[in-house]
Design an enzyme around this catalytic site. Structure first.
Site, short mmCIF file in Angstrom:
data_model
loop_
_atom_site.label_atom_id
_atom_site.label_comp_id
_atom_site.label_asym_id
_atom_site.label_seq_id
_atom_site.Cartn_x
_atom_site.Cartn_y
_atom_site.Cartn_z
N CYS B 97 -31.74 7.86 -9.49
CA CYS B 97 -32.68 6.90 -10.09
C CYS B 97 -34.10 7.49 -10.21
O CYS B 97 -34.30 8.42 -10.98
CB CYS B 97 -32.66 5.60 -9.29
SG CYS B 97 -33.29 4.22 -10.26
N ARG B 134 -35.24 -3.90 -19.06
CA ARG B 134 -34.76 -2.94 -18.07
C ARG B 134 -33.25 -2.80 -18.21
O ARG B 134 -32.57 -3.74 -18.61
CB ARG B 134 -35.10 -3.44 -16.65
CG ARG B 134 -36.53 -3.24 -16.24
CD ARG B 134 -36.74 -3.68 -14.81
NE ARG B 134 -36.28 -2.69 -13.83
CZ ARG B 134 -37.00 -1.63 -13.47
NH1 ARG B 134 -38.19 -1.42 -13.97
NH2 ARG B 134 -36.52 -0.79 -12.58
N HIS B 196 -26.61 3.95 -8.38
CA HIS B 196 -26.92 3.82 -6.98
C HIS B 196 -25.96 2.80 -6.40
O HIS B 196 -25.00 2.42 -7.06
CB HIS B 196 -28.40 3.46 -6.75
CG HIS B 196 -28.78 2.09 -7.20
ND1 HIS B 196 -29.43 1.84 -8.38
CD2 HIS B 196 -28.60 0.88 -6.63
CE1 HIS B 196 -29.65 0.55 -8.51
NE2 HIS B 196 -29.15 -0.07 -7.46
#
Ligand SMILES: [Zn+2]
Lengths: 501, 244
Positions: B97, B134, B196
């Protein structure tokens, strides 16, 4: 007088609540508020402005529900009639439906003169809620990493709050946790701030925990130093860069006795007494002056009036350091509202667990205790509280990934499950992400042989109860939506009310 | 078997730790230990020097925006060069990330401000602005005949240059930029990804690949005995089934 549009929206909100209750779609409150808000966006504003004693807003990552409840009970003991939203209805639509449900046939609040609004507000709803509710007091309990997929980063939430407070209506008193640097910084450069905190060096853990945010100074960016670290980033901090210390507290918690985690004893010290309250107008809602507003009934106890520091011993029927913080937040809010602080201890003692938060049930001669855990900091506090009683031997941990839980479950890896690795003989893991939870426990060195994975919550509860011996206690640690499910199952078995009734 | 030892450098553990990233360290440590390999973990914060030949594995996790700037600073002043050199000599590197973004050549933030990255990967990342959507949700990608599963949450869009390869192909989710259909990057023994969750515990094949590459480089033999991975597989399969 409310205009015809307000009346229509109040009516629509109320009937939607009834319909939703009949359909048993859960709390019902959120659905009804949505209808009302569509018809009249200023519904909240109109109705909140009728509250005779105004209102208090409570927000923060953890402790909103319990703190609101403690404020409500203290206000009730002081002779006021609190109007509070249900836990989980803390967005604007929930506020609207709570207010709408308290109106009479004419569309006005009933018993308006005695009413004090006590509203817990979702972190992201704070800007809108400040504008529409125009609270007299805003309480910020703490700010931790929570559902990054929904709220964004801790720094983003802090920035949102700062901007909202810069535009907040005048006359607002802030109640801030001095021990949380992210929250304490909100008071920077403001008047009318009451800080609360804990002063008890024996609870120092020596080092900050893993799930810590806000380690850098909000003003200069330096890494903060800690004289005392309680949990997360909460403690007695100081910035070595710009020299900013933890603010002086007005309401201090001392001599904490954590016992077995089910009760709590400590001392609330009101430093220099509560002179802050003097600035409050006698009738908090000037629009309603002369409409028969009741004065608070409880008078300050005599030992409090002249002393430099007033000290109140406190007993609580809920446990853990985090609940001491909730009590201190409530006590500070009570002072900020101009209510006599002397009403606090009695109310704290009488207030039991909030919905799903250290709530206890009895099923077939076995105790069942629910400990809501929804983010790393909250879960760490729950785990250290569980550790206080070595007789807890059976645990059911439920991890869901619904929207209200956060779709991203990586946060369970930030909680310190390592601390309770040796505690439990029997471990059940459930929920939509049961396998991931089991994996987390495996890597925290929990005994894999003691672990059972049962994704279906009802079946897992039965297995957990079967593994619990008579007279023993089953500990249940669910995420938010899992708590609603497991609590509903327990309510059915024990005849306790569901939360919307 | 002789006790073998690997050295892992954990870059910026206190600043880059948002998405359960320490789970990756727990995972590598445990999977090494069960094979009789001691994994020695050294934490390297801002201001700590990095020696290019000091470690067999390096890890850098995700961060929040403000922390990302502090790390970007430290990379360009102190650690960037050693990190590039380490990767050139075959040191195993995993970045996730925010760490993945900073391992590229540059990162342009939502405010338009450009941060120089470590330049390990030939890639750059652009955040299209605070109003842009996002890229959030469960992410599944195909990798070497198997799958990788996890969660992604990033504003920045990452574009690969010719100097690195994509790590995996998106099956469900957004990946690097939401358009290319690729997730992550690979250059020599350096891996970068948006996955993640944390990524390694429920993707044991990736975890073992990292350990195996490090063993091969250091001891000339990367064979690893299989482990009992029942819970790992269950968690992996559960993650594959999740719909956004
Ligand atoms: Zn500072």
């Amino acid at each position: 007088m409310p205009g015809p549009r307000t009346l229509a929206s109040v009516w629509a909100a109320k009937s939607a609540t009834l319909a939703s209750r009949r359909l048993r779609r859960g709390g019902g409150t959120a659905v009804s508020g949505l209808v009302g808000l569509k018809l009249q966006s200023s519904l909240i504003h109109d109705l909140a402005s009728q509250l005779g004693h105004g209102c208090v807003l409570v927000t923060g990552t953890n402790g909103k529900t319990t703190t609101s409840r403690l404020i409500s009970e203290t206000a009730r003991a002081a002779g006021l009639q609190p109007l509070a939203n249900a836990s989980g209805s803390n967005l604007m639509r929930g506020l609207a439906s709570t207010l709408a449900a308290a109106t009479g046939p004419g569309g006005r609040l009933t018993d308006a003169a005695q009413r004090l609004g006590v509203f817990e507000v979702d972190e992201a709803a704070v800007p809108a809620a400040l504008q529409e509710l125009r609270p007299r007091v805003a309480v910020f309990t703490n700010l931790f990493r929570d559902q990054l997929d929904r709220f964004g980063e801790v720094e983003a939430v802090a920035a949102l709050w700062r901007q909202a407070l810069a535009k907040a209506p005048p006359g607002l008193t802030l109640v801030l946790n001095a021990d949380d640097p992210a929250v304490a910084s909100l008071g920077e450069g403001r008047d009318n701030v009451i800080y609360f905190g804990v002063d008890d060096a024996k609870l120092d853990r020596g080092a900050i925990e893993h799930a810590s945010d806000a380690l850098s100074c909000a003003v200069c960016g330096s890494r903060l130093e800690y004289n005392i670290a309680y949990f997360g980033h909460v403690g007695h901090w100081r910035c070595p860069g710009c020299g900013r210390p933890r603010p002086e507290v007005a309401v201090s918690g001392r001599d904490l006795d954590l016992r077995d985690g089910r009760t709590l004893g400590f001392e609330i010290v009101v430093v220099g007494n509560h002179e802050w309250a003097v600035d409050q107008p006698p009738h908090p809602n000037p629009l309603l002056e002369g409409e028969g507003i009741m004065e608070p009934r409880v008078e300050a106890s005599t030992d409090m009036t002249d002393a430099e520091n007033a000290s109140m011993p406190v007993e609580m029927g809920i446990g853990g350091l985090y609940n001491a913080y909730n009590a201190l937040a409530a006590a500070a809010a009570v002072i900020a509202l101009g209510l006599p602080a002397g009403a606090t201890p009695e109310a704290l003692k009488a207030t039991g667990a909030a919905f799903g938060r250290q709530e206890a049930f009895e099923v077939d001669g076995k105790g069942v205790e629910l400990f809501l855990g929804k983010n790393p900091a909250g879960l760490n506090q729950v785990l250290s509280t569980l550790l206080l009683d070595p007789n807890r031997k059976v645990v059911l941990i439920i991890l869901n990934d619904g929207i209200a839980d956060g779709r991203d479950i990586s946060w369970v890896w930030d909680a310190d499950f390592e601390v309770t690795a040796k505690q439990f003989d029997k471990v059940l893991v459930s929920g939509t992400r049961a396998a991931e939870m089991a994996l987390r426990l495996k890597y925290a060195e929990w005994d894999e042989a003691a672990l059972t994975v049962e994704p279906e919550i009802g079946a897992a509860l039965e297995k957990a109860l079967a593994a619990t011996r008579d007279g023993e206690c089953l500990t249940v640690v669910p995420t938010y939506t899992a708590m609603l499910t497991v609590r509903e199952l327990l309510a059915k078995r024990t005849g306790r009310a569901s939360f919307w009734q | 078997m002789n006790e073998r030892r690997l050295r892992l450098g954990h870059l910026y553990p206190s600043l880059m730790n948002v998405y359960g990233d320490r789970g990756n360290i727990l995972c590598l440590t445990r999977r090494c230990r069960l094979r009789g390999i001691e994994l020695e973990v050294t934490e390297l914060e801002v201001g700590d020097a990095l020696a290019a030949d000091g470690f067999d594995l390096l890890f850098m996790g995700g961060a929040q925006d403000r922390e990302q700037r502090l790390v970007g600073d430290d990379l360009s002043k102190l650690k960037g060069e050693a990190l590039r050199e380490a990767v050139e000599t075959g040191v195993v590197f995993l970045s996730v990330c925010g760490g993945y973004q900073l391992a590229g050549k540059s990162y342009r933030g939502a405010d338009g401000e450009e941060l120089a990255g470590a330049g390990v990967f030939d890639l750059h990342t652009v955040h299209p602005g605070a109003k842009a959507k996002r890229l959030i949700g469960n992410l599944v990608a195909r990798w070497e005949g198997g799958t990788l599963a996890g969660f992604e949450n990033h504003g920045g869009r990452t574009y690969l240059g010719p100097g690195c390869e994509p790590l995996a192909k998106v099956v469900r989710g957004h990946g690097n930029d939401g358009q290319s259909g690729f997730e992550g990057a690979r250059y020599k023994n350096a891996f970068g990804c948006y996955l993640h969750g944390p990524v390694l515990p429920k993707n044991p094949s990736l975890a073992d690949r990292l350990v195996s590459l490090a063993l091969e480089r250091r001891f000339g033999d990367g064979t690893l005995p299989a482990l009992e991975d029942g819970l790992e597989q269950r968690a992996h399969e559960a993650a594959l089934r999740i719909r956004n």
